[in-house]
Design a protein around this motif. Structure first.
Motif, short mmCIF file in Angstrom:
data_model
loop_
_atom_site.label_atom_id
_atom_site.label_comp_id
_atom_site.label_asym_id
_atom_site.label_seq_id
_atom_site.Cartn_x
_atom_site.Cartn_y
_atom_site.Cartn_z
N VAL A 68 5.56 -5.67 10.97
CA VAL A 68 5.46 -4.23 11.19
C VAL A 68 6.67 -3.53 10.59
CG1 VAL A 68 4.10 -4.51 13.29
CG2 VAL A 68 6.58 -4.36 13.45
N GLY A 69 6.44 -2.30 10.19
CA GLY A 69 7.51 -1.48 9.63
C GLY A 69 6.96 -0.18 9.08
N ARG A 70 7.85 0.63 8.55
CA ARG A 70 7.48 1.92 7.97
C ARG A 70 7.61 1.82 6.45
NH1 ARG A 70 8.23 7.84 8.76
NH2 ARG A 70 9.18 8.69 6.87
N ILE A 71 6.59 2.24 5.74
CA ILE A 71 6.65 2.27 4.28
C ILE A 71 7.54 3.45 3.87
CG2 ILE A 71 5.35 2.51 2.14
CD1 ILE A 71 2.96 1.29 3.51
N GLU A 72 8.64 3.15 3.21
CA GLU A 72 9.58 4.19 2.80
C GLU A 72 9.25 4.77 1.43
OE1 GLU A 72 11.52 5.48 4.77
OE2 GLU A 72 11.89 4.02 6.35
N ALA A 73 8.56 4.00 0.59
CA ALA A 73 8.20 4.48 -0.73
C ALA A 73 7.01 3.68 -1.23
CB ALA A 73 9.37 4.34 -1.71
N GLY A 74 6.17 4.32 -2.06
CA GLY A 74 5.09 3.62 -2.71
C GLY A 74 3.83 3.49 -1.88
N VAL A 75 2.93 2.63 -2.36
CA VAL A 75 1.62 2.42 -1.75
C VAL A 75 1.38 0.92 -1.63
CG1 VAL A 75 -0.87 2.78 -2.01
CG2 VAL A 75 0.71 4.54 -2.79
N LEU A 76 0.75 0.51 -0.54
CA LEU A 76 0.46 -0.90 -0.29
C LEU A 76 -1.04 -1.05 0.00
CD1 LEU A 76 1.66 -3.76 0.06
CD2 LEU A 76 2.03 -3.20 2.47
N ARG A 77 -1.65 -2.10 -0.57
CA ARG A 77 -3.09 -2.33 -0.38
C ARG A 77 -3.35 -3.80 -0.06
NH1 ARG A 77 -2.50 0.92 -4.96
NH2 ARG A 77 -3.42 3.01 -4.77
N PRO A 78 -4.41 -4.11 0.65
CA PRO A 78 -4.80 -5.51 0.82
C PRO A 78 -5.02 -6.16 -0.54
CG PRO A 78 -6.03 -4.10 2.33
CD PRO A 78 -5.31 -3.19 1.39
N TRP A 81 -2.62 0.60 15.15
CA TRP A 81 -3.05 0.34 16.52
C TRP A 81 -4.37 1.05 16.84
CZ3 TRP A 81 -2.34 -3.01 20.14
CH2 TRP A 81 -2.75 -2.72 21.45
N ASP A 82 -5.31 0.26 17.40
CA ASP A 82 -6.55 0.80 17.95
C ASP A 82 -7.34 1.60 16.91
OD1 ASP A 82 -8.38 1.01 20.00
OD2 ASP A 82 -7.57 2.91 20.74
N ALA A 83 -7.42 1.05 15.69
CA ALA A 83 -8.17 1.71 14.61
C ALA A 83 -8.59 0.64 13.61
CB ALA A 83 -7.30 2.77 13.93
N PRO A 84 -9.61 0.94 12.80
CA PRO A 84 -10.04 -0.03 11.78
C PRO A 84 -8.92 -0.31 10.78
CG PRO A 84 -11.66 1.72 12.06
CD PRO A 84 -10.43 2.15 12.80
N PRO A 85 -8.94 -1.50 10.13
CA PRO A 85 -7.93 -1.80 9.09
C PRO A 85 -7.94 -0.75 7.98
CG PRO A 85 -9.16 -3.77 9.70
CD PRO A 85 -9.86 -2.63 10.36
N LEU A 86 -6.77 -0.54 7.39
CA LEU A 86 -6.62 0.44 6.31
C LEU A 86 -6.94 -0.19 4.96
CD1 LEU A 86 -3.20 1.98 7.41
CD2 LEU A 86 -5.46 2.96 7.80
N MET A 87 -7.48 0.61 4.06
CA MET A 87 -7.69 0.16 2.69
C MET A 87 -6.45 0.38 1.83
SD MET A 87 -10.48 -1.23 2.94
CE MET A 87 -10.53 -1.76 1.23
N GLU A 88 -5.57 1.29 2.27
CA GLU A 88 -4.27 1.47 1.63
C GLU A 88 -3.37 2.24 2.57
OE1 GLU A 88 -5.08 3.50 -2.04
OE2 GLU A 88 -4.87 5.48 -1.13
N ALA A 89 -2.07 2.04 2.39
CA ALA A 89 -1.08 2.73 3.23
C ALA A 89 -0.02 3.34 2.32
CB ALA A 89 -0.43 1.76 4.20
N HIS A 90 0.46 4.52 2.68
CA HIS A 90 1.37 5.30 1.84
C HIS A 90 2.73 5.48 2.51
CE1 HIS A 90 -1.66 6.83 -1.14
NE2 HIS A 90 -2.46 6.41 -0.17
N ALA A 91 3.68 5.94 1.72
CA ALA A 91 5.02 6.23 2.23
C ALA A 91 4.94 7.17 3.41
CB ALA A 91 5.88 6.83 1.13
N GLY A 92 5.72 6.86 4.44
CA GLY A 92 5.73 7.65 5.65
C GLY A 92 4.90 7.07 6.77
N GLN A 93 4.02 6.11 6.43
CA GLN A 93 3.17 5.49 7.45
C GLN A 93 3.84 4.25 8.04
OE1 GLN A 93 -0.65 5.51 4.90
NE2 GLN A 93 -1.40 5.68 7.00
N SER A 94 3.72 4.10 9.36
CA SER A 94 4.16 2.89 10.04
C SER A 94 2.94 2.01 10.25
CB SER A 94 4.81 3.24 11.38
OG SER A 94 6.00 3.99 11.17
N ILE A 95 3.01 0.78 9.77
CA ILE A 95 1.84 -0.09 9.77
C ILE A 95 2.21 -1.50 10.18
CG2 ILE A 95 0.70 1.22 7.92
CD1 ILE A 95 1.51 -1.21 6.08
N GLY A 96 1.19 -2.33 10.40
CA GLY A 96 1.35 -3.76 10.52
C GLY A 96 0.57 -4.41 9.40
#
Length: 630
Positions: free
Chosen positions: A246-256, A277-292
């Motif tokens: 877990v952590g916060r994306i500080e820059a860029g984009v992350l995808r499965p 938490w308590d939501a379907p998996p993401l297809m991508e995550a962007h800077a500013g989002q906290s994810i696992g």
């Protein structure tokens, strides 16, 4: 079915604003008025505020909205950061009231370090003050790039356009000097509500935005997708037999499916899923989002690792330059140790150099040996372990840090690698299926034959210190005594083995890495190998020590051939200093590139104080004591 207003609320971004400025210039009054004008005060708060002021027989004081303690009202000084939420038409704003009093600057650092933008408040009557400049510089130092200047108390100068123009010129000139372009400069009266939520009729000459409009015009906090991915690992959770990073994306984009690199461990893996938490998996995550995230293969990963894409990693280094704002009660000095916090990483660092002190009023640079409280300086810090980070000019979120002493925040700064190499290449092992071959002639056999142990004498010092001259004379004396000895000299090695290398920090590091490995082979063969290289970086010399010590734990001997810069420049046997001063040679050690003198060498040979014969005698005596076997 979810209504449209609820859907829009989910899409609203959270934006952090820090409010700074000289004490008594009206920061808390501005915030109190903002909350009132946006209907953000808690129920009954306005009535409570009015009753307090009535009991004291005073006019309505908006700053009391933020005062958390009775003592603060008595002192009229804000002593802690306060975070309050309110809404603009576009955003949910977290507004951070940072202290203006000089003694409470460390709380301002804590607030400003997490801000996306800043309001710098200036009193229209008093104008730009010392603390205004200091806070402006600190915003720059902490990487807050979006700054709006708020010229408050315009009612005290009769809403004068001329006075507004004077302050605009003063504050703009200063901010330009530190590389900050103010986004807006808004004339207001916080007490009267002028230009806060609506345009003031008292300043018809002002055509810019109100404070609320300015807040909505700041750029989005989301980092563009073309920036390199950076996600510091905050923790590792074990959930449903999964390891979730877990952590916060500080820059860029992350995808499965992305292949990612963990730094500094240099482990790689492929992303299996991105979860919230308590939501379907993401297809991508962007800077500013906290994810696992989960990985396709299990890896041992710890807090503090930096996640990037394999093709665009952060810098790896044990040393870096920093522009540092010092808040400690005790001065920062060379040799002192502190705890560094960089994203989610905590490490011990030592101050190895103070290059310059910076006057926040005049922006003048001057030499100095210590950094006192509330001063700014350019320093060099060294860590005990390899750190992953970015230069602040490349990625500000992972290029700034704070220092702690006894759990107390004492400084904050920006990272630069000017003059220092990215150590990633030298730390990365690419060879596979390599197996060591044991010699049938043992090291002990060679010692008996030669009458001395093999080892490395590593001569380091500035150009012109006399390394090569001394090395050649020592070699001659040892050869005449029947020793197995050979000199590896900088120019000779660069003519052959390292002919493909230039003089950038990274190429200097690779040059020394190769020499260190060759010197270790000479030592293994029973030779006394003397190297004569500037080798300016301590990390490179430590790596050479490690190579030699794989042969024998006492094989490496660092010898500092010492002469001050003026002496070396006066000697200038190859005319290199003259060319460097003329700008013909870039990255020249001692002039435009750093030299890190050994902290604990095995031997120091002072070529300033001694003639050549005495220096040779000193080194030969040391070798006789250290290498000879009876």
């Amino acid at each position: 079915m979810q209504d449209s207003s609820s859907s829009l609320d989910m899409l609203r971004e959270t934006f952090k604003i820090v409010v700074v400025g000289h004490v008594d210039h009206g920061k808390s009054t501005l915030i109190g008025r903002l909350l009132y004008d946006t209907d953000s005060l808690p129920t009954g708060k306005f009535e409570e505020l009015k009753a307090i002021c009535d009991r004291r027989g005073m006019a309505l004081e908006w700053s009391f909205v933020l005062d958390a303690f009775q003592a603060e009202r008595d002192q009229a000084v804000t002593i802690d950061t306060t975070q309050i939420w309110f809404k603009t038409p576009k955003r949910d704003v977290v507004i951070i009231d940072a202290p203006g009093h000089r003694e409470f600057l460390k709380n301002m650092v804590s607030g400003a370090a997490s801000a996306d933008a800043a309001l710098l408040v200036v009193d229209a009557e008093e104008g730009v003050r010392e603390q205004t400049r200091r806070h402006g510089y600190l915003l720059h130092l902490l990487g807050v790039k979006q700054v709006a200047v708020v010229i408050n108390k315009m009612d005290l100068v009769d809403h004068s356009e001329d006075r507004y123009g004077e302050i605009v010129r003063d504050v703009t000139a200063y901010l330009h000097g530190i590389g900050v372009e103010p986004s807006f400069i808004v004339p207001i009266s916080a007490r009267e509500g002028d230009n806060i939520a609506k345009k003031s009729t008292s300043t018809p000459w002002y055509k810019g935005p109100t404070i609320l409009e300015a807040l909505d015009r700041f750029h989005s906090v989301t980092v563009p997708s073309e920036q390199a991915l950076r996600m510091p690992v905050q923790d590792v959770y074990h959930f449903d037999q999964r390891r979730i990073l877990v952590g916060r994306i500080e820059a860029g984009v992350l995808r499965p499916g992305d292949e990612i690199l963990f730094s500094p461990s240099n482990k790689t893996a492929r992303v299996k899923s991105l979860d919230i938490w308590d939501a379907p998996p993401l297809m991508e995550a962007h800077a500013g989002q906290s994810i696992g995230l989960t990985l396709e293969e299990q890896l041992f990963v710890e807090r503090g690792e930096m996640i990037s894409h394999v093709e665009d990693p952060p810098v790896l280094s044990t040393v870096f330059r920093a522009r540092l704002f010092w808040l400690g009660h005790k001065p920062l000095e060379v040799g002192k140790r502190y705890t560094l916090k960089l994203a989610t990483k905590t490490a011990n660092v030592t101050v190895v150099g103070i290059d310059t002190l910076i006057d926040t009023d005049s922006l003048a640079h001057r030499p100095g040996t210590k950094l006192e409280r509330n001063m700014i300086g350019e320093v060099v810090l060294r860590a005990r372990e390899v750190l992953a980070f970015d230069e602040h000019v490349s990625l500000d979120k992972t290029g700034r840090f704070v220092l702690l002493e006894d759990y107390d925040l004492v400084g904050g700064g920006l990272i630069s690698m000017e003059g220092y190499p990215d150590q990633r290449q030298s730390l990365t092992v690419r060879s596979t299926n390599v197996y060591s071959v044991e010699h049938t002639i043992t090291r002990e056999n060679r010692v008996v034959r030669n009458g001395h142990k093999g080892g490395v004498l590593w001569f380091t010092g500035l150009s012109g210190a006399g390394k090569s001259t001394l090395a050649m004379e020592v070699e001659k004396h040892l050869f005449q005594k029947g020793h197995q000895v050979y000199v590896l000299d900088g120019d000779n090695v660069r003519a052959g083995l390292n002919a493909n290398l230039g003089f950038s920090p990274e190429e200097r590091t690779e040059n020394i890495r190769r020499v260190g490995e060759v010197a270790a082979l000479f030592a293994d063969a029973g030779f006394i190998c003397i190297t004569a290289f500037i080798s300016p970086y301590q990390a490179d010399r430590d790596r050479a020590r490690g190579a030699a010590n794989r042969i024998d734990s006492d094989a490496f001997h660092e010898i500092h051939v010492s002469a001050d810069l003026n002496t070396c420049e006066r000697r200038d046997p190859k005319g290199l200093y003259k060319k460097a001063r003329a700008g013909e040679i870039l990255d020249f050690t001692g002039v435009s590139a750093p030299y890190e003198a050994p902290a604990t060498p095995e031997l120091v040979v002072d070529t300033d104080a001694k003639d050549l014969a005495s220096c040779v005698e000193q080194v030969v005596d040391y070798i006789d004591r250290t290498f000879r076997v009876e």
